[in-house]
Design an enzyme around this catalytic site. Sequence first.
Site, mmCIF file in Angstrom:
data_model
loop_
_atom_site.group_PDB
_atom_site.id
_atom_site.type_symbol
_atom_site.label_atom_id
_atom_site.label_comp_id
_atom_site.label_asym_id
_atom_site.label_seq_id
_atom_site.Cartn_x
_atom_site.Cartn_y
_atom_site.Cartn_z
ATOM 1 N N LYS A 1 69.103 107.782 -3.873
ATOM 2 C CA LYS A 1 69.968 108.380 -2.857
ATOM 3 C C LYS A 1 71.068 107.419 -2.418
ATOM 4 O O LYS A 1 72.174 107.843 -2.061
ATOM 5 C CB LYS A 1 69.135 108.835 -1.661
ATOM 6 C CG LYS A 1 68.271 110.067 -1.945
ATOM 7 C CD LYS A 1 69.119 111.267 -2.344
ATOM 8 C CE LYS A 1 68.298 112.542 -2.435
ATOM 9 N NZ LYS A 1 69.132 113.714 -2.799
ATOM 10 N N ASP B 1 68.126 122.470 -15.433
ATOM 11 C CA ASP B 1 67.527 121.140 -15.403
ATOM 12 C C ASP B 1 68.662 120.155 -15.202
ATOM 13 O O ASP B 1 69.442 119.887 -16.127
ATOM 14 C CB ASP B 1 66.795 120.860 -16.712
ATOM 15 C CG ASP B 1 66.073 119.522 -16.705
ATOM 16 O OD1 ASP B 1 66.337 118.693 -15.811
ATOM 17 O OD2 ASP B 1 65.233 119.301 -17.608
ATOM 18 N N SER C 1 70.777 110.957 1.542
ATOM 19 C CA SER C 1 69.608 110.858 2.415
ATOM 20 C C SER C 1 69.696 109.602 3.274
ATOM 21 O O SER C 1 70.270 108.585 2.858
ATOM 22 C CB SER C 1 68.320 110.810 1.598
ATOM 23 O OG SER C 1 67.191 110.546 2.419
ATOM 24 N N TYR D 1 63.194 106.781 -4.696
ATOM 25 C CA TYR D 1 63.975 107.818 -4.014
ATOM 26 C C TYR D 1 65.104 107.188 -3.200
ATOM 27 O O TYR D 1 66.255 107.636 -3.256
ATOM 28 C CB TYR D 1 63.055 108.634 -3.111
ATOM 29 C CG TYR D 1 63.756 109.733 -2.341
ATOM 30 C CD1 TYR D 1 64.045 110.955 -2.955
ATOM 31 C CD2 TYR D 1 64.117 109.564 -1.009
ATOM 32 C CE1 TYR D 1 64.676 111.974 -2.253
ATOM 33 C CE2 TYR D 1 64.753 110.574 -0.299
ATOM 34 C CZ TYR D 1 65.027 111.776 -0.926
ATOM 35 O OH TYR D 1 65.660 112.775 -0.228
#
Length: 259
Positions: free
Chosen positions: A169, A72, A151, A165
């Site tokens: 990133k 994790d 990304s 997100y």
Amino acid sequence: MSPHGTGEGREDDTHRIALVTGAARGLGACIAGRLYDRGYRVALTDLDEEGAVRAAAELDPAGRNAIGLALDVRDKDAFVRVRDRIVAHWDALHVLVNNAGVAKAEPLMDITPDSFRTVVSTNLDGTFFGCQVLGAYFAERGYGRIVNIASLAGQNGGTATGAHYAAAKGGVATLTKVFARELGPHGVTVNAISPGPQDLPVVREMVPPEQLARIEASIPAGRLGRPRFIADMAVLLASEHADAVTGACWDANGGLYMR
């Protein structure tokens, strides 16, 4: 049968040890497979322990050069435990690929606090903890390679993913520079790869077909990215002779973002 074979005929030129997070499927599994093909011993880690074990067994049924472990990435102590298990198993660790991530396509104003925390903790906290724990280990030994999977979303704000997100990133790209500066004098390189939309099952699951078709049509190169190429980039950055490249972010987005 695994597309990577059973280990026979591998390009056995390194015998170095790599840890890949989020490797039960998708891009992480592809990166782990390419490292394995190049002669690395690979620990495939994932929150999905069964998936990681299964992916490792597909690479190496004998279990000599690939193992699957639960991790994790939101838990710093979990990185310590996994590091220690790998070192106990193979006596060393040389490469970390921080790939684990989660993406949600949610309208900006509908993102809840819980959703924001979930996405950021996996994508950003996980990269930070991995760089901290393994970066310190590598620095003590005077050698290491860290490859962070960022990304395009972190560069242009995202096209199909949510703000959480994209923000996470973007943070990965910044952390890459910070750790590169800190660890460079100790023989450790830290780099990032920023892929654009990839031809992966998770992308097709998350993005509706009509929207995905529009995204693909907008890509100057005319197609979604190939995960195998991203894996090749990771292998190159992980190589021993990549010692003069650190703090870099390598783009692979089909021309969607040019700089």
